[in-house]
Design an enzyme around this catalytic site. Structure first.
Site, PDB file in Angstrom:
ATOM      1  N   ASN A  88     -18.113  75.260  54.810  1.00 35.24           N
ATOM      2  CA  ASN A  88     -18.374  76.687  54.667  1.00 35.24           C
ATOM      3  C   ASN A  88     -19.342  76.982  53.524  1.00 35.24           C
ATOM      4  OD1 ASN A  88     -16.722  77.431  56.835  1.00 35.24           O
ATOM      5  ND2 ASN A  88     -14.902  77.482  55.558  1.00 35.24           N
ATOM      6  N   ARG A 122     -21.514  82.030  53.302  1.00 33.70           N
ATOM      7  CA  ARG A 122     -21.375  81.355  52.004  1.00 33.70           C
ATOM      8  C   ARG A 122     -22.363  80.203  51.827  1.00 33.70           C
ATOM      9  NH1 ARG A 122     -15.719  79.584  51.173  1.00 33.70           N
ATOM     10  NH2 ARG A 122     -15.158  80.358  53.225  1.00 33.70           N
TER      11      ARG A 122
END
Ligand code: UD1
Ligand code: MG
Length: 472
Positions: A239, A29
């Site tokens: 993330n 991501r």
């Protein structure tokens, strides 16, 4: 199953601490060609912060599990106290920890840390280790208003740990839980590897979850302590890029708060970027838009105006840095004045009271006490004596296309505006160069160096020119 009372006596003694740091994931991501743990927060790769926390917590060994971009990670952070462990396929956090099993054969306390949870402190890990030694293991949790994609930590009615459920595997009720798993654990080694080797991949991601080993231990009656983080930010995982920015901002904020507590005026804390390695003396004033990076140290009673950008600099006391000045690996002594729009590059050293003004660039040069270079000059590989004056537009021509050469300018010398000092060359103490000179030979002390074409005036030039144009 062993209850806390039945644990072997050795559990209560201080076991050697081994850190297993998970850094093999791709971090899809992030949408990046750089391995996730190498993305920088506050000027250093995320993983560097985690390594420091592990060192601060007294870990005897640092086992870093690498996989995606392993060589890049190694190169960036190579250190004699790190053992690199390879996870060739990223099959989950549990699988990652398992790769370290051959390195942990002695009884020890294994601190499992995530390379993407960089705000953790050594003190927190120490508390986690202490809590773990009172039971089977411990994990750090935090209450977050926006728990997002982090694992939820569920407890029994009495508040004891029950299990961890990943956000992607959770039902709506579980998702509503705000207590998250920080991804920081203290677990018994080598025992935990046995628990991990028995896990399956029956979950939304088809991975071996480290969290399942902790859940399994608890369901077998082992005591798993929950350490609630006093600063929930320590649980922030990275993330994606938004989370990266949040962690970065937090590190800078902490530093700004530390400085304000110690007596520094920061007029607009949200618009002042200070990296954690920076120190600033009392009563120094930082205006909005100041950036202080690396290991910069600033003395007391200085004023830094908007846009001052300093990296790895030593600044004395009572210094003024005017707006939009860039300083890198520079030493500035007390009471100097720099800028606006000055550029001090590596090796620039300013003695007490020196003055470097607008559009002046200084590189690898020493400016003596009280010397001045007020406007539009380039000083490279030069030594400027005490009280010397460097006129507007002066250039030390230090590079002949192959080598760099030095310019020596004596005490109280006066280098006239637009002088080109073709190095190697010297201007003696108290000597002067005439404005616009190209100085190729040394100017002895007290002399005047003139190196320019003599002026002649062409009389009546304007009239002659207009006559010449009449025929057009
Ligand atoms: C993990 C936890 C979650 C916790 C969160 C904290 C699991 C299953 N979930 O989720 O409960 O709230 O961390 O931030 O553990 N890694 C490897 N090899 C792999 C997979 C991951 O080394 O095969 C590394 C990653 O590089 C990363 C860390 O382990 O540094 C965590 O992995 P990540 O995929 O970010 O897990 P999260 O989804 O954040
Ligand atoms: Mg993560």
């Amino acid at each position: 199953m062993a209850s806390q009372e039945e644990l072997p006596a050795s559990r209560s003694k201080r076991l050697p601490r081994v850190a297993v740091i998970l850094a093999a994931g791709q971090g899809t991501r992030m949408r990046s060609s750089l391995p996730k743990v190498l993305h920088e927060v506050a000027g250093r790769p995320m993983l560097a912060w985690v390594l420091d926390a592990a060192r601060d917590a007294g870990c005897e060994r640092l086992l870093v599990v690498v996989g995606h971009g392993a060589e890049k990670v190694r190169q960036a952070l190579e250190s004699p106290d790190i053992t690199w462990v390879y996870q060739h396929e990223q099959l989950g956090t549990g699988h990652a920890v398992l790769q370290a099993a051959p390195e942990v054969t002695r009884e020890s306390l294994v601190l499992v840390l995530s390379g993407d949870v960089p705000l953790v402190s050594g003190a927190t890990l120490t508390s986690l280790a202490e809590m773990a030694s009172a039971g089977w293991g411990a994990l750090a949790v935090a209450m977050l208003e926006e728990p997002g994609g982090l694992g939820r930590v569920l407890t029994h009615l009495e508040g004891d740990f029950s299990r961890i459920v990943e956000a992607v595997d959770a039902n709506p009720e579980e998702l509503a839980v705000q207590r998250v798993n920080a991804g920081l654990y203290a677990l018994p080694g080598p025992e935990v590897f046995e628990a991990l080797s028995q896990l399956g991949t029956d979950n939304a991601q088809g991975e071996i979850y480290l969290t399942d080993a902790v859940t399994a231990a608890a369901s077998q009656g082992r005591k798993v302590g929950l350490l609630e983080l006093a600063d929930p930010a320590e649980a922030w995982g990275v993330n994606d890029r938004r989370q990266l920015a949040q962690v970065h901002q937090r590190l800078l904020q902490r530093t700004v708060e530390r400085l304000m507590k110690s007596g520094v005026t920061i007029l607009d804390p949200d618009r002042t970027a200070v990296e954690p390695g920076v120190d600033v003396g009392r009563d120094t004033v930082l205006h909005p838009g100041v950036t202080l990076l690396g290991h910069t140290v600033i003395g007391e009673g200085c004023t830094l105006h908007a846009g001052a950008h300093l990296r790895d600099c030593h600044i004395g006391a009572g210094v003024t840095i005017e707006p939009y000045s860039c300083l890198h690996k520079t030493q500035v002594a007390d009471s100097c004045r720099v800028g606006p729009f000055a550029r001090l590059r590596p090796g620039a050293v300013l003695d007490t009271g020196a003055r470097v003004g607008n559009f002046v660039e200084v590189k690898n040069s020493h400016l003596g006490e009280g010397s001045k270079a007020g406007h539009l000059a380039y000083l490279g590989d030069a030594r400027v004596g005490e009280g010397a004056n460097i006129g507007a537009g002066v250039v030390t021509c230090n590079y002949d296309g192959e080598k760099k050469h030095r310019s020596e300018i004596g005490k109280k010398a006066f280098v006239g505006s637009d002088t080109m000092l073709v190095a190697p060359v010297s201007v003696g103490d108290g000597a002067t160069t005439a404005a616009g000179s190209v100085i190729t030979n040394d100017v002895p002390a007290g002399d005047l160096g003139v190196g320019r074409a003599r002026q002649r005036n062409v009389s009546g030039w304007a009239k002659r020119r207009s006559r010449g144009n009449e025929g057009d």
